[in-house]
Design a protein around this motif. Structure first.
Motif, PDB file in Angstrom:
ATOM      1  N   LEU A 224       0.819  -1.119   0.004  1.00 24.49           N
ATOM      2  CA  LEU A 224       0.014  -0.009   0.131  1.00 24.49           C
ATOM      3  C   LEU A 224       0.805   1.290   0.013  1.00 24.49           C
ATOM      4  O   LEU A 224       0.361   2.319  -0.209  1.00 24.49           O
ATOM      5  N   ASN A 225       2.128   0.959   0.205  1.00 19.61           N
ATOM      6  CA  ASN A 225       3.279   2.346   0.319  1.00 19.61           C
ATOM      7  C   ASN A 225       3.397   2.516  -1.243  1.00 19.61           C
ATOM      8  O   ASN A 225       4.511   1.747  -1.688  1.00 19.61           O
ATOM      9  N   GLN A 226       2.862   3.286  -2.004  1.00 19.31           N
ATOM     10  CA  GLN A 226       3.135   3.727  -3.201  1.00 19.31           C
ATOM     11  C   GLN A 226       3.427   5.135  -3.605  1.00 19.31           C
ATOM     12  O   GLN A 226       2.372   5.926  -3.995  1.00 19.31           O
ATOM     13  N   PRO A 227       4.686   5.501  -3.179  1.00 21.55           N
ATOM     14  CA  PRO A 227       4.903   7.093  -3.199  1.00 21.55           C
ATOM     15  C   PRO A 227       4.238   7.891  -4.476  1.00 21.55           C
ATOM     16  O   PRO A 227       4.595   7.393  -5.654  1.00 21.55           O
ATOM     17  N   GLY A 228       3.679   8.995  -4.298  1.00 28.24           N
ATOM     18  CA  GLY A 228       3.186   9.414  -5.377  1.00 28.24           C
ATOM     19  C   GLY A 228       1.966   9.162  -5.778  1.00 28.24           C
ATOM     20  O   GLY A 228       1.335   9.890  -6.749  1.00 28.24           O
ATOM     21  N   ARG A 229       1.296   8.081  -5.151  1.00 21.53           N
ATOM     22  CA  ARG A 229      -0.032   7.701  -5.248  1.00 21.53           C
ATOM     23  C   ARG A 229      -0.818   7.264  -4.235  1.00 21.53           C
ATOM     24  O   ARG A 229      -2.063   7.752  -4.298  1.00 21.53           O
ATOM     25  N   THR A 230      -0.201   6.644  -3.364  1.00 20.25           N
ATOM     26  CA  THR A 230      -1.013   6.716  -2.215  1.00 20.25           C
ATOM     27  C   THR A 230      -0.435   7.347  -1.015  1.00 20.25           C
ATOM     28  O   THR A 230       0.889   7.542  -0.924  1.00 20.25           O
ATOM     29  N   LEU A 231      -1.266   7.695  -0.080  1.00 22.04           N
ATOM     30  CA  LEU A 231      -0.463   8.452   1.250  1.00 22.04           C
ATOM     31  C   LEU A 231      -0.478   7.311   2.315  1.00 22.04           C
ATOM     32  O   LEU A 231      -1.355   6.472   2.685  1.00 22.04           O
ATOM     33  N   TYR A 232       0.804   6.983   2.529  1.00 17.57           N
ATOM     34  CA  TYR A 232       1.419   6.061   3.566  1.00 17.57           C
ATOM     35  C   TYR A 232       1.849   6.364   4.767  1.00 17.57           C
ATOM     36  O   TYR A 232       2.887   7.340   4.671  1.00 17.57           O
ATOM     37  N   LYS A 233       1.465   6.074   6.151  1.00 16.88           N
ATOM     38  CA  LYS A 233       2.223   6.622   7.489  1.00 16.88           C
ATOM     39  C   LYS A 233       2.810   5.289   8.046  1.00 16.88           C
ATOM     40  O   LYS A 233       1.947   4.361   8.085  1.00 16.88           O
ATOM     41  N   SER A 234       3.907   5.267   8.346  1.00 18.10           N
ATOM     42  CA  SER A 234       4.400   4.194   9.259  1.00 18.10           C
ATOM     43  C   SER A 234       4.439   4.600  10.754  1.00 18.10           C
ATOM     44  O   SER A 234       4.951   5.529  11.146  1.00 18.10           O
ATOM     45  N   ALA A 235       3.539   3.775  11.912  1.00 19.01           N
ATOM     46  CA  ALA A 235       3.028   4.209  13.056  1.00 19.01           C
ATOM     47  C   ALA A 235       4.068   2.909  13.748  1.00 19.01           C
ATOM     48  O   ALA A 235       3.756   1.748  13.584  1.00 19.01           O
ATOM     49  N   ASN A 236       5.092   3.332  14.497  1.00 18.48           N
ATOM     50  CA  ASN A 236       5.741   2.310  15.375  1.00 18.48           C
ATOM     51  C   ASN A 236       5.421   2.493  16.809  1.00 18.48           C
ATOM     52  O   ASN A 236       6.095   1.891  17.768  1.00 18.48           O
ATOM     53  N   ASN A 237       4.250   3.231  17.153  1.00 17.40           N
ATOM     54  CA  ASN A 237       3.951   3.337  18.704  1.00 17.40           C
ATOM     55  C   ASN A 237       2.589   3.813  18.547  1.00 17.40           C
ATOM     56  O   ASN A 237       2.059   4.471  17.599  1.00 17.40           O
ATOM     57  N   PRO A 238       1.775   3.700  19.806  1.00 16.78           N
ATOM     58  CA  PRO A 238       0.317   4.363  19.874  1.00 16.78           C
ATOM     59  C   PRO A 238       0.347   5.633  19.422  1.00 16.78           C
ATOM     60  O   PRO A 238      -0.702   6.042  18.826  1.00 16.78           O
ATOM     61  N   ASP A 239       1.501   6.342  20.007  1.00 14.86           N
ATOM     62  CA  ASP A 239       1.091   7.736  19.724  1.00 14.86           C
ATOM     63  C   ASP A 239       1.104   8.169  18.104  1.00 14.86           C
ATOM     64  O   ASP A 239       0.413   9.098  17.583  1.00 14.86           O
ATOM     65  N   GLU A 240       2.325   7.443  17.418  1.00  9.84           N
ATOM     66  CA  GLU A 240       2.136   7.807  15.948  1.00  9.84           C
ATOM     67  C   GLU A 240       1.108   7.089  15.419  1.00  9.84           C
ATOM     68  O   GLU A 240       0.634   7.773  14.131  1.00  9.84           O
ATOM     69  N   LEU A 241       0.394   6.306  15.697  1.00  6.54           N
ATOM     70  CA  LEU A 241      -0.852   5.755  15.309  1.00  6.54           C
ATOM     71  C   LEU A 241      -1.782   6.631  15.362  1.00  6.54           C
ATOM     72  O   LEU A 241      -2.846   6.883  14.263  1.00  6.54           O
ATOM     73  N   ASN A 242      -2.247   7.485  16.356  1.00  6.62           N
ATOM     74  CA  ASN A 242      -3.089   8.443  16.643  1.00  6.62           C
ATOM     75  C   ASN A 242      -2.757   9.474  15.689  1.00  6.62           C
ATOM     76  O   ASN A 242      -3.739  10.003  15.277  1.00  6.62           O
ATOM     77  N   LYS A 243      -1.656   9.936  15.729  1.00  2.00           N
ATOM     78  CA  LYS A 243      -1.456  11.011  14.683  1.00  2.00           C
ATOM     79  C   LYS A 243      -1.329  10.880  13.249  1.00  2.00           C
ATOM     80  O   LYS A 243      -1.981  11.753  12.729  1.00  2.00           O
ATOM     81  N   GLY A 244      -1.132   9.627  12.854  1.00  2.00           N
ATOM     82  CA  GLY A 244      -1.351   9.212  11.631  1.00  2.00           C
ATOM     83  C   GLY A 244      -3.003   9.238  11.178  1.00  2.00           C
ATOM     84  O   GLY A 244      -3.252   9.810  10.106  1.00  2.00           O
ATOM     85  N   LEU A 245      -3.817   8.777  12.000  1.00  5.18           N
ATOM     86  CA  LEU A 245      -5.139   8.671  11.754  1.00  5.18           C
ATOM     87  C   LEU A 245      -5.735  10.208  11.731  1.00  5.18           C
ATOM     88  O   LEU A 245      -6.689  10.758  10.922  1.00  5.18           O
ATOM     89  N   GLN A 246      -5.233  11.137  12.547  1.00  4.46           N
ATOM     90  CA  GLN A 246      -5.694  12.533  12.651  1.00  4.46           C
ATOM     91  C   GLN A 246      -5.295  13.291  11.358  1.00  4.46           C
ATOM     92  O   GLN A 246      -5.916  14.159  10.730  1.00  4.46           O
ATOM     93  N   GLU A 247      -3.991  12.825  10.917  1.00  2.00           N
ATOM     94  CA  GLU A 247      -3.461  13.604   9.552  1.00  2.00           C
ATOM     95  C   GLU A 247      -4.361  13.039   8.516  1.00  2.00           C
ATOM     96  O   GLU A 247      -4.510  13.795   7.325  1.00  2.00           O
ATOM     97  N   VAL A 248      -5.186  12.149   8.482  1.00  4.47           N
ATOM     98  CA  VAL A 248      -6.159  11.672   7.474  1.00  4.47           C
ATOM     99  C   VAL A 248      -7.133  12.890   7.195  1.00  4.47           C
ATOM    100  O   VAL A 248      -7.280  13.372   6.096  1.00  4.47           O
ATOM    101  N   LEU A 249      -7.642  13.430   8.162  1.00  8.38           N
ATOM    102  CA  LEU A 249      -8.695  14.672   8.118  1.00  8.38           C
ATOM    103  C   LEU A 249      -7.638  15.928   7.516  1.00  8.38           C
ATOM    104  O   LEU A 249      -8.094  16.472   6.620  1.00  8.38           O
ATOM    105  N   ALA A 250      -6.530  16.057   8.068  1.00  7.90           N
ATOM    106  CA  ALA A 250      -5.568  17.326   7.699  1.00  7.90           C
ATOM    107  C   ALA A 250      -5.348  17.296   6.121  1.00  7.90           C
ATOM    108  O   ALA A 250      -5.155  18.088   5.556  1.00  7.90           O
TER     109      ALA A 250
END
Length: 262
Positions: A224-250
């Motif tokens: 699913l990580n296809q630069p220039g085509r999809t938006l992909y975030k790597s989350a290595n802890n709970p805080d990064e997971l929460n941040k990644g989800l909030q960035e969906v709206l941003a």
């Protein structure tokens, strides 16, 4: 008897008419071909707007779906990976990955604007939980997420296809207007990475659907990580997971900051 001057004039007239006919073949080949008439503007517009060739393919739907209350609504369909590997506690401290993911998704759903449509597709314990897109389903969404139990495989290709179909159906109801996003939270590689890449390519080529994926504790090496085509975030802890989800709206093109102040 016809007078000779008249006969001579008739012969001369016929000779001139014959000589002024078509050009010789060589002259026709060397000459400039007449320019084709420009296409009719109305016909071009009709072809571009042909509903059978443009997403969401309105002409293919013979059921005449009712129009949505809001034609410009945003639509978020979340794919939740509840496969067996989510039982582990990698990157999750003393908790399991699935519990961390469920808490993060529930918190995120509260930030989704009230006028946006939210849907769910979760695969877990060899089952599927699907919640139709709606703006009035937040309680049902959170309840379904919290009841996900880890187990089974990672059929991401099927999940993407079903999500695409659901968003396309909603697109028909909105006449193609609005915004459409597939949000994926996963901790594992798809059962068939090649098939997943094909499905993703089909979705991106045929529709305006955005694909936003968060890889939880798996790094950036994912189909699913296809630069220039999809938006992909790597989350290595709970805080990064929460941040990644909030960035969906941003990342939303018509993002409304007031959604976070509620």
């Amino acid at each position: 008897m016809t007078p000779k001057p008249v006969v001579f004039a008739l012969i001369l007239f016929l000779t001139l008419v014959t000589g002024c006919g078509e050009d010789p073949p060589t002259a026709q080949k060397q000459g400039t071909q007449p320019a084709a008439a420009p296409p009719d503007a109305e016909s071009v517009q009709n072809q571009a707007a042909d509903p059978s060739t443009v997403w969401p393919f309105v002409a293919d739907d013979t059921s005449s779906p009712s129009l949505a209350d809001s034609l410009t609504a945003r639509n978020f369909l979340l794919i939740f990976d509840g496969s067996g590997s989510m039982q582990k506690n990698d990157c999750a401290g003393n908790s399991s990955k699935i519990n961390i993911a469920k808490e993060a998704v529930v918190a995120w759903s509260k930030s989704v604007p009230a006028d946006a449509n939210l849907g769910l597709y979760a695969f877990h314990s060899n089952e599927v939980t699907a919640l139709p897109l709606s703006s009035g389903n937040r309680v049902a969404f959170m309840d379904n997420v919290m009841h996900i139990a880890a187990g089974g495989r990672t059929p991401l290709s099927q999940a993407m296809l079903q999500s695409y179909k659901a968003l396309t159906a909603q697109g028909r109801r909105q006449l193609g207007y609005g915004e459409y996003t597939i949000v994926v939270v996963t901790d594992g590689i798809a059962d068939s990475p090649d098939q997943l890449r094909k499905v993703v390519s089909m979705i991106l080529e045929q529709s305006p659907i955005n694909i936003y994926s968060i890889g939880f504790c798996i790094g950036s090496q994912h189909s699913l990580n296809q630069p220039g085509r999809t938006l992909y975030k790597s989350a290595n802890n709970p805080d990064e997971l929460n941040k990644g989800l909030q960035e969906v709206l941003a990342e939303s093109e018509i993002f409304d900051e007031s959604a976070f102040s509620q």
